[in-house]
Design a protein around this motif. Structure first.
Motif, PDB file in Angstrom:
ATOM      1  N   SER A 231       0.799  -1.226   0.000  1.00 54.51           N
ATOM      2  CA  SER A 231       0.000   0.000   0.000  1.00 54.51           C
ATOM      3  C   SER A 231       0.836   1.282   0.000  1.00 54.51           C
ATOM      4  CB  SER A 231      -0.949   0.007   1.199  1.00 54.51           C
ATOM      5  OG  SER A 231      -0.230  -0.060   2.416  1.00 54.51           O
ATOM      6  N   ASN A 234       3.979   3.714  -4.666  1.00 53.84           N
ATOM      7  CA  ASN A 234       3.247   4.505  -5.643  1.00 53.84           C
ATOM      8  C   ASN A 234       3.081   3.705  -6.935  1.00 53.84           C
ATOM      9  OD1 ASN A 234       2.892   6.634  -7.868  1.00 53.84           O
ATOM     10  ND2 ASN A 234       2.613   7.814  -5.985  1.00 53.84           N
ATOM     11  N   PRO A 235       1.846   3.572  -7.463  1.00 58.54           N
ATOM     12  CA  PRO A 235       1.598   2.674  -8.590  1.00 58.54           C
ATOM     13  C   PRO A 235       1.674   3.330  -9.969  1.00 58.54           C
ATOM     14  CG  PRO A 235      -0.489   3.411  -7.701  1.00 58.54           C
ATOM     15  CD  PRO A 235       0.579   4.078  -6.876  1.00 58.54           C
ATOM     16  N   TYR A 236       2.021   4.629 -10.022  1.00 62.83           N
ATOM     17  CA  TYR A 236       1.959   5.344 -11.296  1.00 62.83           C
ATOM     18  C   TYR A 236       3.321   5.396 -11.988  1.00 62.83           C
ATOM     19  CZ  TYR A 236      -2.582   6.611  -9.491  1.00 62.83           C
ATOM     20  OH  TYR A 236      -3.848   6.549  -8.985  1.00 62.83           O
ATOM     21  N   LEU A 246      -1.093   4.083 -14.867  1.00 65.60           N
ATOM     22  CA  LEU A 246      -0.622   3.038 -13.958  1.00 65.60           C
ATOM     23  C   LEU A 246       0.512   2.248 -14.584  1.00 65.60           C
ATOM     24  CD1 LEU A 246      -4.063   1.668 -12.704  1.00 65.60           C
ATOM     25  CD2 LEU A 246      -2.340   2.803 -11.285  1.00 65.60           C
ATOM     26  N   GLN A 253      -9.162  -0.722 -10.571  1.00 66.75           N
ATOM     27  CA  GLN A 253     -10.153  -0.811  -9.498  1.00 66.75           C
ATOM     28  C   GLN A 253     -10.613  -2.255  -9.339  1.00 66.75           C
ATOM     29  OE1 GLN A 253     -13.225   1.788 -10.934  1.00 66.75           O
ATOM     30  NE2 GLN A 253     -14.051   0.298 -12.361  1.00 66.75           N
ATOM     31  N   LEU A 445      -5.746  -1.384  -7.555  1.00 68.87           N
ATOM     32  CA  LEU A 445      -5.914  -0.274  -6.625  1.00 68.87           C
ATOM     33  C   LEU A 445      -7.229  -0.470  -5.893  1.00 68.87           C
ATOM     34  CD1 LEU A 445      -4.796   2.895  -8.625  1.00 68.87           C
ATOM     35  CD2 LEU A 445      -3.425   1.305  -7.262  1.00 68.87           C
ATOM     36  N   ASP A 446      -7.191  -0.366  -4.568  1.00 73.82           N
ATOM     37  CA  ASP A 446      -8.423  -0.507  -3.798  1.00 73.82           C
ATOM     38  C   ASP A 446      -9.205   0.805  -3.822  1.00 73.82           C
ATOM     39  OD1 ASP A 446      -7.221   1.199  -1.963  1.00 73.82           O
ATOM     40  OD2 ASP A 446      -6.932  -0.337  -0.429  1.00 73.82           O
ATOM     41  N   GLY A 449      -7.356   3.922  -3.410  1.00 71.30           N
ATOM     42  CA  GLY A 449      -6.256   4.179  -4.328  1.00 71.30           C
ATOM     43  C   GLY A 449      -4.940   3.555  -3.915  1.00 71.30           C
ATOM     44  N   LYS A 450      -4.992   2.599  -2.979  1.00 69.04           N
ATOM     45  CA  LYS A 450      -3.791   1.928  -2.502  1.00 69.04           C
ATOM     46  C   LYS A 450      -3.557   0.631  -3.283  1.00 69.04           C
ATOM     47  CE  LYS A 450      -2.993   4.900   0.817  1.00 69.04           C
ATOM     48  NZ  LYS A 450      -1.812   5.807   0.758  1.00 69.04           N
ATOM     49  N   LEU A 451      -2.284   0.326  -3.492  1.00 66.94           N
ATOM     50  CA  LEU A 451      -1.912  -0.871  -4.248  1.00 66.94           C
ATOM     51  C   LEU A 451      -2.086  -2.115  -3.384  1.00 66.94           C
ATOM     52  CD1 LEU A 451      -0.678  -1.853  -6.957  1.00 66.94           C
ATOM     53  CD2 LEU A 451       1.569  -1.615  -5.876  1.00 66.94           C
TER      54      LEU A 451
END
Length: 551
Positions: A231, A234-236, A246, A253, A445-446, A449-451
């Motif tokens: 979490s 950073n996923p970007y 991403l 989502q 991403l939940d 917005g967390k991985l």
């Protein structure tokens, strides 16, 4: 007889007979798929006096068991009998020979492998389940030859043409080469389940909803409290900038509710063999199709946790002669389409997985963002020159952890394999014992917005029985097909059953049933279980859970 008629007969013999010999003749049993299960099935069928053909899509036999997966998932060697035990006994005998040890001694190797391979051997039973891929293949080739099995190499099912049927029986199948294979019984021992699908048998790809079979581990499974916490990463593509998009293979989502059905399968990989023997090592080069973004998440994770050890990223399980079975090169999200797509697209997916695996190893050894202690350790390893000589020292079989699963006469589900509250499956043709073990399926991403990682299952179990009716289709769909690999099980149950020794055990049981069905003139669904059980026991199969494991 006139001279003209004699010439006509001679001409027909020259033209027609070779085609018959080349593959259009009738076999008792056709085993489709060169997996270890297929090898054992073919050997058993031939030993029972049947004319057997084994069809391999490549130049090899043994599937994963001879293509890198050599740290065998065998947590209970006392539950392995029959020809499967015979195979592991042959492995044991091979490594008793001092000449089998080229660069280390047997005792030091066995000490090095204790922790990860359930001791690796059993001296009392004379079994060993850690080995080199080429050794295992040589043994399997010898077993096939001794049994008199005909092997057709570099042949694949023509999936554009359905199996030729008569009523509810397969009469023959068409290969891409144009060969027609006719048989009285068929065994689909492929990892993909292509033959069962080609024959019109019901199957599923993906995960059932928990509600379908009253399960708890099935369906979409966001791992909020299991596995590594992602979490904080950073996923970007450009950190902190969602507009940059991403990173690859991250789903933006959640695509359904927790426990809901979907079509996704757990991550595939290659089980690479590596070596640190300088005389046998090839340096791992950067793949031509190297994709830096595939490893960006790992780079960011290592930046946040620089004390990470190499063994926390990949596993290097010791194998004989300073080699490894290398696991956890899983390519999340890249295998969803594999089971049902065409051969050309499968080739593309396999190439991507190869590039991912080699790219990961190159990244770990060379990228400056990787901590130095990891880079130094990774540089010790390379590809072995004496393995996989015809595929550039790289394994030829991708690890298809799960593809199609038949919906057959009986469906093994969670209740048949769990540790507590189990409902034993009747009509046993083999035993399983491995934990429920599903690798990650997705990254997403939940809602915040967390991985998150998604899909993993790991829950210990105790020995359980596997029903004969889970390896046969419904009779109305096909009466002369058995399926020991893509067998009838829910996603949860299959996560435990899917181990190579179990596939091998089920392969022998499938072939035994096929022979009995031929001799009795019955559909495989109507074979007398008492007759089948007696023959399996006679041939050394183990069918009952030990008293010490009963609850």
């Amino acid at each position: 007889m006139t001279k003209k008629l004699i010439l006509i007969i001679f001409f027909l013999g020259v033209v027609w007979l070779p085609r018959t010999i080349a593959g259009a003749g009738l076999y008792d049993i056709c085993v489709y798929g060169e997996s270890a299960s297929g090898v054992i099935a073919a050997v058993q069928g031939a030993r029972m006096g049947k004319k057997v053909v084994l069809i391999s899509k490549n130049r090899h036999v043994g599937g994963l068991a001879t293509s890198g997966l050599t740290a065998t998932d065998m947590n209970r060697n006392d539950l392995v009998g029959g020809i499967t035990q015979e195979f592991y006994k042959k492995i044991y005998s091979h490594y008793l020979n001092p000449e089998a040890w080229k660069n280390q001694d047997r005792d030091s190797f066995m000490t090095s492998t204790l922790k990860r391979t359930y001791r690796g051997k059993n001296d009392e039973r004379g079994m060993q389940w850690v080995y080199e891929s080429y050794v295992a293949e040589q043994i399997m080739i010898g077993m096939l030859k001794d049994a008199g099995v005909e092997v057709l190499y570099n042949e694949r099912l023509n999936r554009k043409k359905a199996a030729m049927r008569e009523g509810n029986k397969i009469k023959s199948i068409l290969l891409e080469s144009g060969k027609i294979i006719s048989a009285r019984m068929f065994i689909d021992a492929s990892y993909e389940g292509d033959l069962l699908a080609n024959a019109g048998v019901s199957y599923i790809v993906g995960r059932e909803a928990n509600s379908q079979y009253n399960e708890t581990f099935n369906g979409i499974r966001v791992n909020y409290d299991q596995g590594r916490d992602m979490s904080s990463i950073n996923p970007y593509v450009k950190e902190g900038k969602p507009e940059s998009g991403l990173l690859p293979y991250i789903t933006p989502q959640l695509w359904g509710e927790q426990g809901a059905a979907d079509k996704r399968v757990q991550a595939y990989c290659y089980r690479l063999t590596l070596t640190n023997d300088p005389r046998n090592k090839r340096i791992i080069r950067k793949p031509n199709n190297y994709q830096p973004l595939w490893y960006e998440l790992l780079a960011r994770q290592l930046r946040a946790e620089p004390e990470t050890k190499l063994e926390q990223i990949i596993t290097l399980t010791p194998m004989p002669n300073k080699k490894t079975d290398t696991n956890h090169l899983d390519f999340f999200g890249a295998s969803y389409d594999y089971a049902e797509t065409d051969y050309k697209t499968r080739d593309v997916i396999e190439r991507q997985h190869k590039d991912y695996a080699l790219g990961m190893l190159w990244f770990l050894a060379n990228d400056r963002r990787v901590p130095e202690h990891i880079r130094l350790q990774m540089r010790e390893w390379g590809l072995p020159k004496d393995e996989f000589s015809d595929t550039d020292n790289f394994p030829y079989q991708i690890y298809v952890r799960e593809a199609r699963r038949m919906v057959g006469s009986f469906i093994m589900t969670e209740k048949n394999v769990i540790k507590n509250g189990r409902v034993p499956a009747e009509h046993s043709v083999g035993l399983g014992s491995y934990a429920l073990d599903c690798h990650y399926v997705s990254r997403l991403l939940d809602k915040d917005g967390k991985l998150k990682n998604e899909g993993t299952i790991f829950s210990p179990t105790v020995p359980y029985t596997i029903s004969y009716y889970s390896i046969v289709p419904k009779e109305e769909e096909c009466a002369n097909l058995l399926v020991p690999v893509c067998m009838s099980a829910s996603h949860v149950a299959y996560s435990s059953i899917r181990m190579e020794p179990v596939y091998m055990i089920l392969g022998q049981s499938a072939a035994t049933a096929a022979c009995i069905a031929i001799d009795s003139g019955l559909p495989v669904q109507r074979v007398s279980y008492d007759v089948l059980r007696d023959r399996l026991l006679k041939d050394g199969q183990l069918l009952l859970t030990p008293e010490k494991d009963k609850e």
